[in-house]
Write a protein that holds these residues in place. Structure first.
Motif, PDB file in Angstrom:
ATOM      1  N   GLY A  47     -29.631  56.103 -15.243  1.00  0.00           N
ATOM      2  CA  GLY A  47     -31.052  56.428 -15.384  1.00  0.00           C
ATOM      3  C   GLY A  47     -31.358  57.470 -16.439  1.00  0.00           C
ATOM      4  N   TYR A  48     -30.339  57.913 -17.175  1.00  0.00           N
ATOM      5  CA  TYR A  48     -30.569  58.938 -18.189  1.00  0.00           C
ATOM      6  C   TYR A  48     -31.523  58.468 -19.288  1.00  0.00           C
ATOM      7  N   MET A  49     -31.354  57.220 -19.721  1.00  0.00           N
ATOM      8  CA  MET A  49     -32.151  56.782 -20.854  1.00  0.00           C
ATOM      9  C   MET A  49     -33.621  56.648 -20.493  1.00  0.00           C
ATOM     10  N   SER A  50     -33.935  56.173 -19.317  1.00  0.00           N
ATOM     11  CA  SER A  50     -35.343  56.094 -18.922  1.00  0.00           C
ATOM     12  C   SER A  50     -35.969  57.490 -18.943  1.00  0.00           C
ATOM     13  N   GLU A  51     -35.237  58.453 -18.451  1.00  0.00           N
ATOM     14  CA  GLU A  51     -35.699  59.845 -18.421  1.00  0.00           C
ATOM     15  C   GLU A  51     -35.914  60.381 -19.845  1.00  0.00           C
ATOM     16  N   ALA A  52     -34.976  60.103 -20.736  1.00  0.00           N
ATOM     17  CA  ALA A  52     -35.056  60.595 -22.114  1.00  0.00           C
ATOM     18  C   ALA A  52     -36.184  59.909 -22.889  1.00  0.00           C
ATOM     19  N   VAL A  53     -36.302  58.593 -22.757  1.00  0.00           N
ATOM     20  CA  VAL A  53     -37.341  57.863 -23.490  1.00  0.00           C
ATOM     21  C   VAL A  53     -38.727  58.297 -23.005  1.00  0.00           C
ATOM     22  N   GLN A  54     -38.888  58.472 -21.721  1.00  0.00           N
ATOM     23  CA  GLN A  54     -40.165  58.952 -21.171  1.00  0.00           C
ATOM     24  C   GLN A  54     -40.542  60.284 -21.825  1.00  0.00           C
ATOM     25  N   ALA A  55     -39.603  61.212 -21.914  1.00  0.00           N
ATOM     26  CA  ALA A  55     -39.867  62.518 -22.517  1.00  0.00           C
ATOM     27  C   ALA A  55     -40.176  62.400 -24.007  1.00  0.00           C
ATOM     28  N   ALA A  56     -39.435  61.547 -24.711  1.00  0.00           N
ATOM     29  CA  ALA A  56     -39.651  61.385 -26.153  1.00  0.00           C
ATOM     30  C   ALA A  56     -41.019  60.767 -26.440  1.00  0.00           C
ATOM     31  N   VAL A  57     -41.398  59.754 -25.676  1.00  0.00           N
ATOM     32  CA  VAL A  57     -42.705  59.120 -25.879  1.00  0.00           C
ATOM     33  C   VAL A  57     -43.824  60.109 -25.535  1.00  0.00           C
ATOM     34  N   ALA A  58     -43.644  60.894 -24.490  1.00  0.00           N
ATOM     35  CA  ALA A  58     -44.635  61.927 -24.151  1.00  0.00           C
ATOM     36  C   ALA A  58     -44.775  62.915 -25.313  1.00  0.00           C
ATOM     37  N   TRP A  59     -43.657  63.295 -25.920  1.00  0.00           N
ATOM     38  CA  TRP A  59     -43.706  64.188 -27.070  1.00  0.00           C
ATOM     39  C   TRP A  59     -44.477  63.529 -28.222  1.00  0.00           C
ATOM     40  N   LEU A  60     -44.168  62.259 -28.517  1.00  0.00           N
ATOM     41  CA  LEU A  60     -44.828  61.553 -29.623  1.00  0.00           C
ATOM     42  C   LEU A  60     -46.337  61.527 -29.422  1.00  0.00           C
ATOM     43  N   PHE A  61     -46.779  61.086 -28.252  1.00  0.00           N
ATOM     44  CA  PHE A  61     -48.215  60.984 -28.020  1.00  0.00           C
ATOM     45  C   PHE A  61     -48.875  62.358 -27.877  1.00  0.00           C
ATOM     46  N   GLY A  62     -48.128  63.356 -27.477  1.00  0.00           N
ATOM     47  CA  GLY A  62     -48.677  64.705 -27.351  1.00  0.00           C
ATOM     48  C   GLY A  62     -48.745  65.479 -28.650  1.00  0.00           C
ATOM     49  N   ASN A  63     -48.001  65.021 -29.676  1.00  0.00           N
ATOM     50  CA  ASN A  63     -47.907  65.782 -30.924  1.00  0.00           C
ATOM     51  C   ASN A  63     -48.320  65.027 -32.171  1.00  0.00           C
ATOM     52  N   THR A  64     -48.710  63.772 -32.022  1.00  0.00           N
ATOM     53  CA  THR A  64     -49.173  62.975 -33.160  1.00  0.00           C
ATOM     54  C   THR A  64     -50.432  62.234 -32.727  1.00  0.00           C
ATOM     55  N   ASP A  65     -51.083  61.592 -33.668  1.00  0.00           N
ATOM     56  CA  ASP A  65     -52.275  60.820 -33.319  1.00  0.00           C
ATOM     57  C   ASP A  65     -51.989  59.319 -33.205  1.00  0.00           C
ATOM     58  N   HIS A  66     -50.724  58.947 -33.116  1.00  0.00           N
ATOM     59  CA  HIS A  66     -50.377  57.533 -32.979  1.00  0.00           C
ATOM     60  C   HIS A  66     -50.980  56.959 -31.706  1.00  0.00           C
ATOM     61  N   LYS A  67     -51.422  55.704 -31.806  1.00  0.00           N
ATOM     62  CA  LYS A  67     -52.020  55.010 -30.656  1.00  0.00           C
ATOM     63  C   LYS A  67     -51.075  53.990 -30.044  1.00  0.00           C
ATOM     64  N   LEU A  68     -49.926  53.763 -30.713  1.00  0.00           N
ATOM     65  CA  LEU A  68     -49.007  52.709 -30.293  1.00  0.00           C
ATOM     66  C   LEU A  68     -47.591  53.103 -30.676  1.00  0.00           C
ATOM     67  N   VAL A  69     -46.632  52.757 -29.834  1.00  0.00           N
ATOM     68  CA  VAL A  69     -45.212  52.918 -30.158  1.00  0.00           C
ATOM     69  C   VAL A  69     -44.532  51.596 -29.838  1.00  0.00           C
ATOM     70  N   ALA A  70     -43.602  51.205 -30.693  1.00  0.00           N
ATOM     71  CA  ALA A  70     -42.874  49.949 -30.515  1.00  0.00           C
ATOM     72  C   ALA A  70     -41.410  50.231 -30.222  1.00  0.00           C
ATOM     73  N   CYS A  71     -40.754  49.236 -29.664  1.00  0.00           N
ATOM     74  CA  CYS A  71     -39.325  49.312 -29.375  1.00  0.00           C
ATOM     75  C   CYS A  71     -38.760  47.916 -29.594  1.00  0.00           C
ATOM     76  N   GLU A  72     -37.680  47.826 -30.343  1.00  0.00           N
ATOM     77  CA  GLU A  72     -36.996  46.552 -30.544  1.00  0.00           C
ATOM     78  C   GLU A  72     -35.580  46.678 -30.012  1.00  0.00           C
ATOM     79  N   ALA A  73     -35.184  45.710 -29.213  1.00  0.00           N
ATOM     80  CA  ALA A  73     -33.821  45.696 -28.664  1.00  0.00           C
ATOM     81  C   ALA A  73     -33.258  44.286 -28.778  1.00  0.00           C
ATOM     82  N   MET A  74     -31.988  44.218 -29.110  1.00  0.00           N
ATOM     83  CA  MET A  74     -31.323  42.927 -29.236  1.00  0.00           C
ATOM     84  C   MET A  74     -31.342  42.197 -27.895  1.00  0.00           C
ATOM     85  N   THR A  75     -31.479  40.887 -27.968  1.00  0.00           N
ATOM     86  CA  THR A  75     -31.584  40.103 -26.728  1.00  0.00           C
ATOM     87  C   THR A  75     -30.325  40.193 -25.880  1.00  0.00           C
TER      88      THR A  75
END
Length: 180
Positions: free
Chosen positions: A105-133
């Motif tokens: 569960g480490y990655m869910s915790e880390a990504v949640q924090a990183a996305v919160a930082w992005l939306f809290g510190n920039t004016d971006h309205k969208l974030v994308a994620c690409e992962a291999m199938t």
């Protein structure tokens, strides 16, 4: 100054040059490297050194950076990374963990924090994620956090020497703030 993000179990911090040996150890595992777009296998120390130096430099003027990354520490030991590229467009988040840390569960915790930082510190309205199938764990992290599948894409893999099929997911600022 670069931020330090703290979660229940993790600390996300800016990369440091002294992370090189740990990066080489964790990213030198083909099972980790093959799921990442830009990591060589075997791990290239000179490229790693240059990447870490550039990562440190980017944080000095982070508002103008095209890419930003965080190292993920657990109990004082670096276990992976999470970062954003295309910060001048629609940011894309990418992430990795050393194999010994998968499934906790480490990655869910880390990504949640990183996305919160992005939306809290920039004016971006969208974030994308690409992962291999063939990387259901990374796709699972994105889905768990509320990213929605928007299509199939190709993802270059330096370690595999080819482009792999991938799924693109996206999350809006509104969905994130509303708990998706």
């Amino acid at each position: 100054m670069s931020p330090v993000l703290k979660t229940e179990r993790l600390v996300l911090r800016a990369p440091r040059p002294e992370d090189l040996d740990r990066c080489a150890e964790l990213l030198g595992d083909y099972e980790v490297a093959k799921m990442l777009s830009r990591v060589t296998y075997p791990y290239d120390l000179e490229q790693g050194r240059a990447y870490l130096a550039l990562s440190v430099e980017r944080w000095s003027t982070w508002q103008e950076a095209e890419e930003l990354g965080f190292q993920i520490d657990c109990d004082g030991l670096m276990i992976g990374g999470v970062g954003f590229k295309k910060l001048r467009e629609t940011p894309e988040i990418g992430y990795w963990l050393g194999r010994a840390y998968w499934g906790k569960g480490y990655m869910s915790e880390a990504v949640q924090a990183a996305v919160a930082w992005l939306f809290g510190n920039t004016d971006h309205k969208l974030v994308a994620c690409e992962a291999m199938t063939d990387n259901p764990a990374s796709l699972g992290v994105a889905r768990k956090l509320g990213f929605r599948e928007v299509g199939e894409v190709g993802c270059a893999s330096v370690s595999r020497g080819c482009t792999m099929p991938a799924i693109r997911t996206e999350m809006t600022r509104t969905d994130f703030l509303n708990g998706h």
